[in-house]
Design a protein around this motif. Structure first.
Motif: not given
Ligand code: HEM
Length: 423
Positions: A75-97
């Motif tokens: 993932t790009t640096i920018e997308a990673d930063r935005k996902v973390r901002a949305m997900m309370g610091g987590s780099p993931h939009l989902v949390r599967s296995l």
């Protein structure tokens, strides 16, 4: 460091659609720099692991190389930063296995592992055969031409996994569309913006919208299965417990989402890619048609050939060494399954499609603790389809160029036009 042109190729969705540039890039890397760092503008540097032995080593050492610490897909640096901002610091939009490490990974995997074990899938086989026959009949009804990807390969595994999950048939088109939006987010024909690939904000808004649609759907399903449990996978997820507690909401939603997406798209791509390869290799088609005992070989070879999961990322939890290179704590590693499946150290003539290839030690299902949960289901579905289709299919050839998806994560053919004779 990896040559700029090669590094740019392996992150480029269009290169996967063109297929050959990817084959060439990884062949060069295996020969000259099998484990090295890629630096591409907009991305954090990452190690590219191209040899099968190194991929297996990383996957086996799952405490040393984590899934969840950084994004599991490139993932790009920018997308990673935005996902973390949305997900309370987590780099993931989902949390599967896929995004979990132990102890959660083992606990959540145990919940459905039995369901996907070969002995538990056996009772499902008669129903899968009925579904396969239906699709073979539909293919025959097309006459002598169809798009095998769109008319058969996308729909058959979708129908099977939706029955397994407990999604009614009327909702299958919606599930297919959402899956294609998710995996095809870089493909202008498939993503949610229809026609454009926008900037990072647009791409993230699209993915978030897709995930929100899935969640709305599966929330309702959870409520229903809590009130009326049945024998389906949704009932296991809705009523399951981890150490005496119900599954977390994000974790439960992610469980449904991975089954409802990875549970068909991968098998569809492999099936479409197999028929494409057979149409272009009449001698291979003849062999497997004349000797049904080769169907097993056809399945393994098509999984190796197509390798629908193009990569997963891992993160080093400590300073370590791999293949003589020093890896630092926090480093990000790109495991290239297509490269592992062309590795000259493992396969003779890796660029030949050969249904008689034995052994066929591919890594298309991954390896170690995270090895594909649905591998036995995927194999069974493909075996049943070929057992039903091959005896009726007298000849097949391409009827125009096939086309592949633009994506660098999970992808495969999106169109396989064929001309055929069937009885
Ligand atoms: C994981 C490939 C079919 C569910 C994976 C992984 C790969 C993969 C490469 C990652 C493994 C790793 O990290 O070591 C494939 C291929 C398929 C296929 C090539 C078909 C040809 C299916 C099906 C299901 C499924 C039918 C059904 C639900 C999963 C799940 C995981 C997974 C839940 C996560 C496992 C974990 O992290 O513990 N698959 N898959 N897959 N697959 Fe599949």
């Amino acid at each position: 460091m990896i040559a700029k042109e090669i590094a740019e190729t392996i992150v480029d969705p269009k290169a996967y659609a063109a297929f050959q540039p990817i084959e060439d890039a990884f062949r060069a890397l295996r020969a000259d720099s099998p484990l090295d760092v890629a630096e591409v503008e907009g991305f954090d540097p990452f190690w590219v692991v191209t040899r099968q032995a190194d991929i297996r080593e990383v996957e086996l050492k799952n405490e040393l190389f984590h899934n969840g610490d950084r994004s599991t897909v490139l993932t790009t640096i920018e997308a990673d930063r935005k996902v973390r901002a949305m997900m309370g610091g987590s780099p993931h939009l989902v949390r599967s296995l896929v995004q979990m490490d132990n102890p959660d990974h083992a606990n959540y995997r145990r919940l459905t592992q039995g369901y996907f074990a070969p002995q538990n899938l056996r009772p499902l086989e008669d129903r899968v055969r009925e579904i396969a026959r239906g699709f073979v009949d539909r293919m025959a009804a097309h006459g002598d031409r169809c798009d095998f990807a769109k008319d058969v390969a996308f729909l058959y595994p979708l129908h099977v996994i939706m029955e397994v999950l407990g999604v009614p048939e009327a909702d299958e088109p919606r599930m297919l569309k959402l899956t294609q939006e998710l995996f095809g987010s870089a493909d202008p024909e498939l993503n949610r913006s229809q026609g454009q690939v926008g900037d990072t904000d647009q791409a993230l808004a699209n993915i978030q919208g897709t995930v929100a649609d899935f969640i709305a759907y599966f929330n309702e399903m959870t409520e229903d299965r809590r009130r009326n449990p049945r024998g389906d996978l949704a009932s296991i997820i809705a009523n399951g417990q981890i150490e005496g507690q119900p599954l977390g909401h994000l974790e439960a939603m992610s469980y449904y989402i991975i089954a409802a997406t990875a549970g068909h798209d991968t098998t569809s791509s492999t099936t479409a890619g197999a028929l494409w390869a057979l149409a272009e290799n009449p001698a291979q088609f003849k062999k497997v048609k004349e000797d049904p005992s080769l169907i097993k070989g056809l399945i393994e070879e098509s999984i190796r050939w197509e390798t629908p999961v193009k990569h997963f990322m891992r993160t080093a939890t400590e300073d370590t060494e791999l293949a003589g290179k020093k890896i630092a704590k926090g480093d990000w590693l790109f495991l290239s399954y297509p490269s592992g499946n062309r590795d000259e150290a493992v396969f003779d003539n890796p660029y030949d499609f050969d249904v008689t290839r034995t052994p066929n030690k591919h890594v298309a299902f991954g390896y170690g603790a995270h090895v594909c949960l649905g591998q036995h289901l995927g194999r069974m579905e493909m075996r049943v389809l070929w057992e039903e289709l091959l005896p009726r299919l007298e000849s097949v050839e391409m009827d125009g160029p096939g086309r592949r998806m633009e994506a660098s994560f999970v992808c495969g053919p999106k169109s396989v036009p064929i001309r055929f004779k069937m009885h």
